[in-house]
Design an enzyme around this catalytic site. Structure first.
Site, PDB file in Angstrom:
ATOM      1  N   GLU A 185      33.083  18.942  26.129  1.00 44.84           N
ATOM      2  CA  GLU A 185      34.352  19.313  26.697  1.00 44.84           C
ATOM      3  C   GLU A 185      35.707  18.626  26.084  1.00 44.84           C
ATOM      4  O   GLU A 185      36.656  18.996  25.675  1.00 44.84           O
ATOM      5  CB  GLU A 185      34.441  18.773  28.140  1.00 44.84           C
ATOM      6  CG  GLU A 185      35.661  19.113  28.770  1.00 44.84           C
ATOM      7  CD  GLU A 185      35.246  18.702  30.631  1.00 44.84           C
ATOM      8  OE1 GLU A 185      36.744  18.466  31.114  1.00 44.84           O
ATOM      9  OE2 GLU A 185      34.294  18.215  30.765  1.00 44.84           O
ATOM     10  N   ARG A 240      35.313  10.732  40.935  1.00 46.43           N
ATOM     11  CA  ARG A 240      34.540  11.565  41.364  1.00 46.43           C
ATOM     12  C   ARG A 240      33.281  10.594  41.967  1.00 46.43           C
ATOM     13  O   ARG A 240      32.715  10.856  43.083  1.00 46.43           O
ATOM     14  CB  ARG A 240      34.198  12.616  40.517  1.00 46.43           C
ATOM     15  CG  ARG A 240      33.055  13.458  41.186  1.00 46.43           C
ATOM     16  CD  ARG A 240      32.420  14.665  40.223  1.00 46.43           C
ATOM     17  NE  ARG A 240      33.620  15.679  40.132  1.00 46.43           N
ATOM     18  CZ  ARG A 240      33.672  16.553  41.067  1.00 46.43           C
ATOM     19  NH1 ARG A 240      32.755  17.001  41.799  1.00 46.43           N
ATOM     20  NH2 ARG A 240      34.657  17.627  41.111  1.00 46.43           N
ATOM     21  N   GLU A 270      26.279  21.902  38.415  1.00 41.47           N
ATOM     22  CA  GLU A 270      25.912  20.508  38.682  1.00 41.47           C
ATOM     23  C   GLU A 270      25.120  20.279  39.827  1.00 41.47           C
ATOM     24  O   GLU A 270      24.483  19.093  40.064  1.00 41.47           O
ATOM     25  CB  GLU A 270      27.243  19.768  38.303  1.00 41.47           C
ATOM     26  CG  GLU A 270      28.059  19.890  37.158  1.00 41.47           C
ATOM     27  CD  GLU A 270      29.514  19.540  37.320  1.00 41.47           C
ATOM     28  OE1 GLU A 270      29.550  18.603  36.426  1.00 41.47           O
ATOM     29  OE2 GLU A 270      30.357  19.892  37.979  1.00 41.47           O
TER      30      GLU A 270
END
Length: 1283
Positions: A756, A834, A1215
């Protein structure tokens, strides 16, 4: 050497896919088969260059004179020297079938049965199966499992086995998928994922014929640029050469030298693999004598035959060797490796002037990888004896399958006839010193003793005193290794007493998913198990990855130069020796960057190339550009850098806490009143857990090809990346606008988050190099380089204080998270956010506070990884709720269920839980796993067994779907309709095996109401869809799916008048009419997720669009003496809404789960105290393989759970399932709890992740662990540190 060089040299002759190939070895003498194949045949993939992953598997066929037969063997192309293949026939994946001609039945099965995702390892799996079928057209399941041993990172393990369980006869399968049990909510019809009856039968006449001219020849000499390879044809020739050149390296299987060839120089290699005497097998009165070149595969076959026909008492040694061989490396390695390192009795040596026999005793190994052989001697043969009655061998390693041992041992005892009095005993250990160690003192004390409990206690004491290790011993795990010497002796003690028989386990597995609604049009592919669009091309090796792109004219290759210091100023860089290497064009450093050297995905806090200072081992300082990869790598190693070292060096989270080395900001989420919550609690406990990092280990390493376009600074970048837009960050370094840089991605061989942001560092360096030399430049990192520089999953440390009632109801939680970010911020803030947003997992906590600190350390920057902080946040939650259950003395499943959220309740960040299905998932998973009966069986088993224990756990997950950075929740699409009715679809997502392109074609097919065969996706590129968000956060199907839908709807509206005028017409008619009426048949689509945004300061807003839910039940069995464990059973129920493609979604569930199994039970990154990464390849870093799949694995997709917030009522799946692997971890902890109870230990205890054999064994505290206490911290320098 000069004398040899003057003699004749031979050309290399081999056949590749039936075509004769002749090579002048002056250029190829040193290289592997992989290096030669990659020039023209790209199907065979390089995954690790160590023979540890299987991606490069090919079949090698040769005539074996001793057996008078043609032998077909699967081998690793990365290890096989090209010179060793003279007069061999090599078959690659391209040679057995293709899309253009005819696919092979193996290729068809793995494609149509959904056994291919990213596809990078698929050719290797295909060729392993193909080689098996060439030797055994009707294999059993155990043969298939053995063929795949050691192969890693197939993310749909279960489906691969499903697809290849089908034998040569079409439809003759060991299991038909889609079968189900009529239980609970699982009462709807179940749709088959594939129909085995449609598969082509295996046709032996389709195979390539072995060329008859490939017969053994005379002595061969291949002379290369810096190395010579001689293949003697007789023992006499070999002995003469060895006498003349005693320092020459002997190579048979090349599994050791092959890995070292890129780093070490061997001027002369002797290859005696085909000498008759070295391949002979002789049967004597005392045992079997094997020639030194006999492969492990052949050795195993011979021993199997003897075990089957001789009485058991005579074959104990044979059986012990076979047990060790079963777990030794993979089939490809065993096919090529000689047997000389097995458990042996004696070795027969020969030299020019005579022979001698050496016993395998404590004098044979004189040092690390050194033996008593003289330089001029060679090993002629080894003798494996028939048995003494009581003999055992043990190996303990982090992973049972294909792993280097932590401790090994061989034990033998002889009793005086008619008694249990020891006449003689031998105890031999590996892993306790640089050589094999015999416990001679213990032996002398045990001779004459009775084999009883008193002798056992004394033996353990003697071994404790004799088997010592320095606290700083290489390899670490000192207390564990010492304990193993005792535990393994105890297992031998029990074996001798009871002769326990081993049980064989089968692999019954199943999947369940929704059937499509009755009456759905057959052309409507939504909800159907459509095959991955690239599956067949991946199975035939025709799928193109970044490094498969044909070379450009005058293309150059780049190799990185990295730092060897964790924190230092750069004093000087000397490239003199490097520039003298042939073929070197230039050295690229920071001063060569025409634009800015600053970079970073969010904060520009790192450099493209180190300038003045390095802040980690592996910090990229520069790069060499040369005409070949070999020259570039050789020159890169010749660059000399002088440093001025700096203090402090901060490596671990504990170092960062002690030095207050944190990035800002610190994040906090708080709801309720903690003081009140703790006051209302009956009990309060505190605990800690450390969660280790994880290497992405995508099979395709980072790769970039940069092509300058010659004017206006234009640059075309072909990159293996999840983020095409972020790859354009090279604009800053090149000093040009983003519009001048085009990034293109066809597909990736895996990403998992690792591509990423970190891929942009390499792509920028390659772009800078291409800009400097004005030529195309390519770089594909070797596995060890990739692991060194790219970072991985963030290690986390959690500290918690929890208040609860006597019934287990949690009232208050105060939890603090620390993450090891490394030497730059990268995405660490979002990852910590997160983690905090998942600190509750699925549990309603009235009063809660979570705080997150991001640690700045001298490690390569850690980055995104599947789950993005969520698994770490939830893992801490499961730790404290497990502690609560143990503290209350209540079943863990009871405490978990008591604390589960209910529909309409609010999370700590004040988001209401709508369409909440965790209760349904919980009930269904309890049902399909038969949880209560399974638990009763576990309890009974544990009562009956002292030294093995079973454990059971049920774990839920709640995963928020959306990027937490609101601006990223957008996507674009571009759809062209051509005049022949075909459709070209482009969107902002990238394909890395998850099937995103396949799902987007399904979306477009339903929306446009045309067959999916009319729709084509070529690639992802920045010149078609700009400003794309990364393919990450599990949101790509949601975002890009809606963008595709909107674009297609626009086109449908434009075509509607023509459909109305000609309602009986076809798609092509309407398109043609619109074209002649000058209607635009191209449309953009765009989508942004509505109603998103969260403020940490006010704890308000909606960070997520919705949640994905799932529950898993797992059962394990642990060996309390060694710490090994078996995954016996897993049942998973996953809420994926209305699945767009159940085959792909089940594959994602399985893949995520197995990657989580690696995270929580197996994969361990090991660093020195100075930040040097020891685990830089599959030799030391072990990810799950086929043998780690639970013996029974059931996957069920929750029915009747539509999600109104995503495309066609689907849900994200990439995920969320990963955390369900925590059910294996907590099942292990449950088993450890049962073991500890045997020693009178009850209540909470700490178990860090991953639950390695070392941690499991040390947690099972008993009389043996007490004999080997760990050294006191601070009294020694540890070999490795936990970061």
């Amino acid at each position: 050497m000069e004398e040899i060089s003057k003699k004749h040299r031979d050309d290399l002759i081999l056949f590749v896919n039936g075509k004769k190939v002749i090579r002048d070895t002056s250029l190829f003498c040193k290289v592997s088969l992989m290096s030669v194949l990659s020039v023209c045949l790209t199907g065979t993939k390089l995954g690790c260059a160590e023979g540890g992953c299987g991606a490069c598997t090919v079949m090698v066929s040769r005539f074996h004179s001793n057996r008078n037969a043609i032998v077909h063997q699967a081998v690793n192309a990365c290890l096989a020297p090209i010179c060793s293949l003279h007069h061999c026939a090599v078959t690659t994946v391209e040679g057995i079938g293709s899309v253009a001609s005819k696919v092979h039945p193996v290729q068809e099965r793995i494609a149509k049965a959904h056994g291919s995702q990213c596809g990078f390892c698929t050719p290797g799996i295909v060729m392993s199966m193909y080689a098996l079928l060439r030797n055994n057209p009707q294999p059993m399941m155990r043969d298939i499992e053995e063929a795949f041993q050691g192969m890693m990172r197939p993310m749909i393990y279960n489906m691969i086995l499903f697809s290849l369980m089908c034998r040569g006869k079409a439809g003759a399968c060991y299991m038909i998928t889609g079968q189900k049990e009529e239980k609970g909510d699982s009462t709807n019809s179940v749709q088959q994922l594939f129909d085995p009856s449609e598969f082509m039968p295996l046709d032996p006449t389709q195979e390539i014929i072995f060329p008859p001219e490939l017969m053994p020849l005379r002595e061969l000499r291949f002379i290369g640029e810096r190395m010579q390879w001689i293949q003697p044809s007789s023992l006499k020739e070999l002995l003469q050469l060895k006498a003349e050149y005693p320092a020459a390296k002997l190579v048979v299987g090349n599994t050791e030298v092959g890995k070292a060839l890129s780093n070490q120089f061997y001027p002369l290699i002797l290859a005696p693999a085909f000498i008759d005497e070295l391949n002979s097998i002789q049967y004597t009165e005392n045992g079997i004598v094997f020639g030194a070149s006999v492969t492990l595969t052949l050795l195993g076959n011979v021993l199997h035959g003897e075990v089957n026909k001789l009485p058991s008492y005579k074959t104990e040694v044979f059986q012990a060797i076979l047990r060790q061989l079963h777990w030794f490396a993979g089939q490809q390695i065993r096919n090529y490796t000689a047997e000389t390192m097995c458990i042996l009795n004696s070795k027969h040596l020969i030299f020019k002037d005579g022979k001698r026999v050496l016993q395998m005793d404590d004098k044979f190994f004189t040092g690390y990888r050194k033996t008593a052989l003289k330089p001029e001697e060679i090993l002629l043969s080894i003798e494996i004896p028939y048995t003494r009655k009581y003999f055992s061998a043990f190996k303990q390693s982090p992973r049972k399958e294909d792993d280097i041992a932590i401790v090994t041992c061989g034990m033998n005892v002889v009793f005086w006839e008619g008694s249990n009095i020891v006449q003689d005993i031998q105890l031999s250990y590996g892993g306790m010193a640089s050589t094999t160690v015999l416990a001679t003192t213990t032996r002398s004390q045990l001779i004459g003793r009775q084999w009883d409990e008193e002798m056992l206690q004394d033996a353990c004491s003697y071994l404790t005193e004799e088997m010592t290790l320095s606290p700083s011993a290489p390899g670490g795990m000192v207390a564990y290794r010492r304990t193993l010497t005792i535990s393994l002796f105890f297992k031998f003690f029990l074996t001798v007493q009871h002769k326990l028989a081993q049980e064989l386990a089968q692999v019954p597995q199943g999947v369940e998913q929704d059937a499509v609604p009755p009456g759905q049009n057959m052309d409507d592919v939504i909800g159907r198990p459509i095959m991955h669009l690239s599956a067949v091309k991946q199975a035939t090796g025709e799928a193109v990855y970044c490094d498969d792109i044909p070379c450009y004219k005058n293309e150059l290759y780049l190799a990185l130069v990295t730092s060897t210091k964790p924190h230092a100023y750069i004093k000087s860089i000397d490239t003199t020796d490097a520039m003298a290497v042939p073929g070197v064009v230039t050295f690229v450093c920071a001063k060569d960057i025409p634009g800015s050297n600053k970079t970073g995905p969010v904060v520009y806090d790192e450099t493209v190339l180190a300038d003045e200072k390095v802040t980690c081992v592996g910090h990229i300082v520069g790069a060499i550009v040369a005409d070949t990869p070999a020259h570039a790598q050789r020159a890169a190693k010749a660059v000399r850098i002088s440093y001025q070292e700096l203090q402090a060096v901060i490596i671990t989270i504990q170092d960062a806490i002690a030095n207050e080395s944190f990035y800002q900001p610190t994040r906090t989420i708080e709801r309720g009143d903690l003081t009140q919550g703790f006051q209302e609690s009956d009990n309060i406990l505190q605990g800690e857990i450390h969660i280790g990092g994880q290497e992405h280990f995508y099979l395709e390493t980072n790769c970039t090809l940069a092509v300058p376009r010659g004017e206006d600074g234009e640059m075309e970048l072909f990159v293996s990346t999840q983020s095409t837009a972020k790859t354009q960050v090279s604009k800053h370094s090149l000093g040009v606008p983003a519009s001048h840089i085009v990034c293109r991605v066809k597909r990736m061989g895996g990403g998992f988050g690792g591509k990423e942001t970190r891929s942009t560092i390499l792509s920028t360096i390659v772009a800078v190099a291409a800009h400097k030399v004005k030529r195309a430049v390519r770089c594909m990192l070797d596995r060890d380089e990739d692991m060194l520089v790219s970072g991985g999953r963030h290690p986390f440390f959690g500290r918690y204080k929890v208040g609860f009632k006597k019934n287990g109801k949690v009232m208050a939680l105060d939890v603090t998270y620390y993450s090891n970010a490394g030497n730059s911020m990268d995405l660490s803030l979002s990852i910590m956010e997160r983690a905090l947003l998942h600190m509750d997992n699925c549990y309603n906590i009235p009063h809660v506070r979570g705080t997150g600190y991001i640690c700045r350390t001298n490690l390569p920057s850690n980055t995104a990884f599947r789950g993005f902080g969520g698994p770490q946040g939830m893992m801490v939650a499961e730790s404290w709720i497990n502690d609560v259950a143990l503290s209350c003395g209540l079943p863990a499943e009871q405490v978990r269920e008591l604390n589960l959220y209910k529909q309409g309740e609010y999370t700590p960040f004040n988001q209401c839980l709508e369409q909440f299905t965790i209760d349904r998932c919980w009930r269904e998973c309890m049902n399909i796993s038969d949880f209560h009966q399974r638990k009763a069986n576990v309890e009974l088993y544990n009562k009956q067994h002292r030294w093995t224990k079973r454990g059971l756990s049920i774990i839920p997950t709640k995963f928020g779907i959306s990027f937490t950075a609101v601006f990223l929740n957008q996507a674009g699409a571009l759809v062209h309709i051509y005049t022949d009715g075909s459709v070209l679809l482009t969107h902002g997502g990238t394909e890395m095996g998850q099937g995103l392109h396949t799902k987007m074609v399904q979306v477009a097919s339903r929306t446009l109401e045309i067959p999916s065969t009319k729709i084509f996706i070529s690639e992802t590129s920045t010149n078609t869809v700009p400003n794309t968000s990364p393919t990450a956060a599990s949101a790509s199907s949601d975002l890009n799916g809606m963008a595709v839908y909107n674009a297609c709807k626009t086109l449908l509206q434009r075509l509607e008048p023509y459909k109305a005028k000609n309602p009986k017409g076809f798609w092509e008619d309407w398109v043609t009419a619109a074209y002649f009426d000058r209607v635009n048949l191209s449309a953009n689509g765009f989508y942004k997720t509505p109603d998103l945004g969260y403020d940490f300061e006010t704890n308000s807003g909606h960070p997520f669009n919705y949640f994905s839910y799932g529950v898993a039940v797992s059962e394990v069995e642990i060996d309390c003496l060694t710490g090994s464990h078996k995954n016996l059973h897993t049942s998973i129920v996953m809420d994926v809404g209305k699945s767009l493609n159940p085959a792909l979604d089940i594959g994602q569930v399985e893949g995520a789960f197995m990657q989580g199994v690696g995270l929580f039970t197996l994969e361990e990154l090991r660093y020195s105290s100075q930040g040097y990464l020891y685990t830089r390849g599959p030799g030391m870093y072990k990810i799950p393989a086929f043998g780690d799949i639970p013996t029974e694995l059931k996957v069920s997709l929750l029915r009747d759970a539509p999600n109104e917030k995503a495309i066609f009522s689907s849900k994200a799946v990439g995920e969320p399932p990963l955390f369900l692997a925590a059910s294996v971890f907590y099942a292990i902890k449950d088993a450890i709890t049962a073991a500890r109870a045997e020693s009178g230990l009850i209540g909470p205890f700490r178990l860090d992740s991953p639950a390695t054999p070392e941690r499991i064994r040390n947690a099972c505290e008993d009389k043996f662990t007490k004999l080997c206490p760990p050294p006191e911290p601070g009294t020694y320098t540890p070999w490795d540190v936990r970061v």
